[in-house]
Design a protein around this motif. Structure first.
Motif, mmCIF file in Angstrom:
data_model
loop_
_atom_site.group_PDB
_atom_site.id
_atom_site.type_symbol
_atom_site.label_atom_id
_atom_site.label_comp_id
_atom_site.label_asym_id
_atom_site.label_seq_id
_atom_site.Cartn_x
_atom_site.Cartn_y
_atom_site.Cartn_z
ATOM 1 N N VAL A 72 0.610 -1.357 0.042
ATOM 2 C CA VAL A 72 -0.024 0.020 0.160
ATOM 3 C C VAL A 72 0.828 1.240 -0.214
ATOM 4 O O VAL A 72 0.328 2.230 -0.762
ATOM 5 C CB VAL A 72 -0.969 0.054 1.151
ATOM 6 N N ARG A 87 -9.763 2.229 0.237
ATOM 7 C CA ARG A 87 -8.909 1.612 1.451
ATOM 8 C C ARG A 87 -9.293 0.258 1.903
ATOM 9 O O ARG A 87 -8.783 -0.619 2.569
ATOM 10 C CB ARG A 87 -8.559 2.780 2.573
ATOM 11 N N GLN A 88 -10.748 0.406 2.130
ATOM 12 C CA GLN A 88 -11.525 -0.650 2.583
ATOM 13 C C GLN A 88 -11.633 -1.745 1.727
ATOM 14 O O GLN A 88 -11.660 -2.814 2.285
ATOM 15 C CB GLN A 88 -12.992 -0.285 2.822
ATOM 16 N N ASP A 91 -8.310 -3.397 2.171
ATOM 17 C CA ASP A 91 -8.102 -4.220 3.515
ATOM 18 C C ASP A 91 -8.395 -5.533 3.293
ATOM 19 O O ASP A 91 -8.203 -6.672 3.773
ATOM 20 C CB ASP A 91 -8.608 -3.395 4.774
ATOM 21 N N ALA A 92 -9.635 -5.754 2.356
ATOM 22 C CA ALA A 92 -10.268 -6.789 2.142
ATOM 23 C C ALA A 92 -9.729 -7.773 1.037
ATOM 24 O O ALA A 92 -9.669 -8.906 1.514
ATOM 25 C CB ALA A 92 -11.914 -6.703 1.803
#
Length: 234
Positions: A72, A87-88, A91-92
């Motif tokens: 990232v 960003r979510q 993360d996933a």
């Protein structure tokens, strides 16, 4: 002369990685395994290397390659903005089969082709690819095939199509036939903007909707693009 290295053998892995790093530094092409299909890679910051990649595949500047990154922090240096929703998703689904199109940093000293100020970025879930990316930095990577041909799922298949146009082939075994899902998040910078799916692949629309909810645009005839990171990208 091009060489193919069996990365299941420690000695060949070490030699192949060393020569792949050297090839990238020289502006040459390498073929690498990813968690989707095999990719042909070039130094993203070398316009000559990127053009060599396009030429090897028989592509034009209208089909700019996506960029693979080791993490990232590298994405943050390439994209002008990373919205919270993106960003979510990272993360996933990172590392993994999700390519995200974002607005690029205007100060970047590179030339990937006709990108309209965007960059398509992915972090692959493959130890060989990630190790190389940690050493080289961002790589412009398109699927390891000639335009119009099926994406290579083995290093040998890539060699059969690309031959001597590639310096080093890293054989990481058979890959999946499923390419990454591509989403365009550039519209999030505008009021009411949503994320659109350019190509559904390794990550399904339903998986995306679980994270995004109403921020995911409805499928009004989504079109798979040929390398925005497109239909032939890993």
């Amino acid at each position: 002369m091009s060489r193919l290295f069996d990365c299941s053998q420690d000695s060949e892995l070490l030699t192949g990685m060393r020569l792949a790093r050297a090839a990238v530094r020289k502006g040459d092409l390498v073929v690498i395994p990813t968690d989707t299909v095999y990719g042909v890679a070039a130094d993203a910051f070398s316009p000559k290397a990127v053009q060599k990649l396009l030429d090897a595949k028989g592509r034009t500047r209208q089909s700019p390659p996506p960029v693979l990154v080791p993490g990232v922090s590298t994405l943050e240096a390439l994209a002008s903005e990373i919205p919270d929703a993106v960003r979510q998703l990272i993360d996933a689904f990172w590392p993994g089969g999700l390519t995200i199109v974002l607005s690029a940093q205007p100060s970047l000293a590179w030339d990937l082709g006709d990108t309209d100020g965007t960059v398509a970025v992915r972090m692959p879930d493959n130890r060989i690819a990630l190790e190389l990316l940690e050493e080289t930095g961002p790589l412009a990577v398109s699927s390891a095939n000639l335009t119009g041909q099926p994406a290579a799922t083995t290093a040998q298949a890539a060699f059969d199509m690309l031959g001597e146009s590639v310096d080093t082939y890293l054989d990481g075994g058979d890959s999946t036939t499923i390419a990454s899902t591509i989403i365009d998040a550039t519209a999030l910078s505008a009021p009411g903007g949503k994320i659109s799916v350019l190509r559904e692949g390794a990550i399904s629309r339903s998986q995306l909707r679980e994270i995004l909810g109403d921020l995911l645009d409805e499928p009004a005839g989504d079109v798979a693009t040929e390398d925005a990171d497109g239909a032939s990208s890993p």
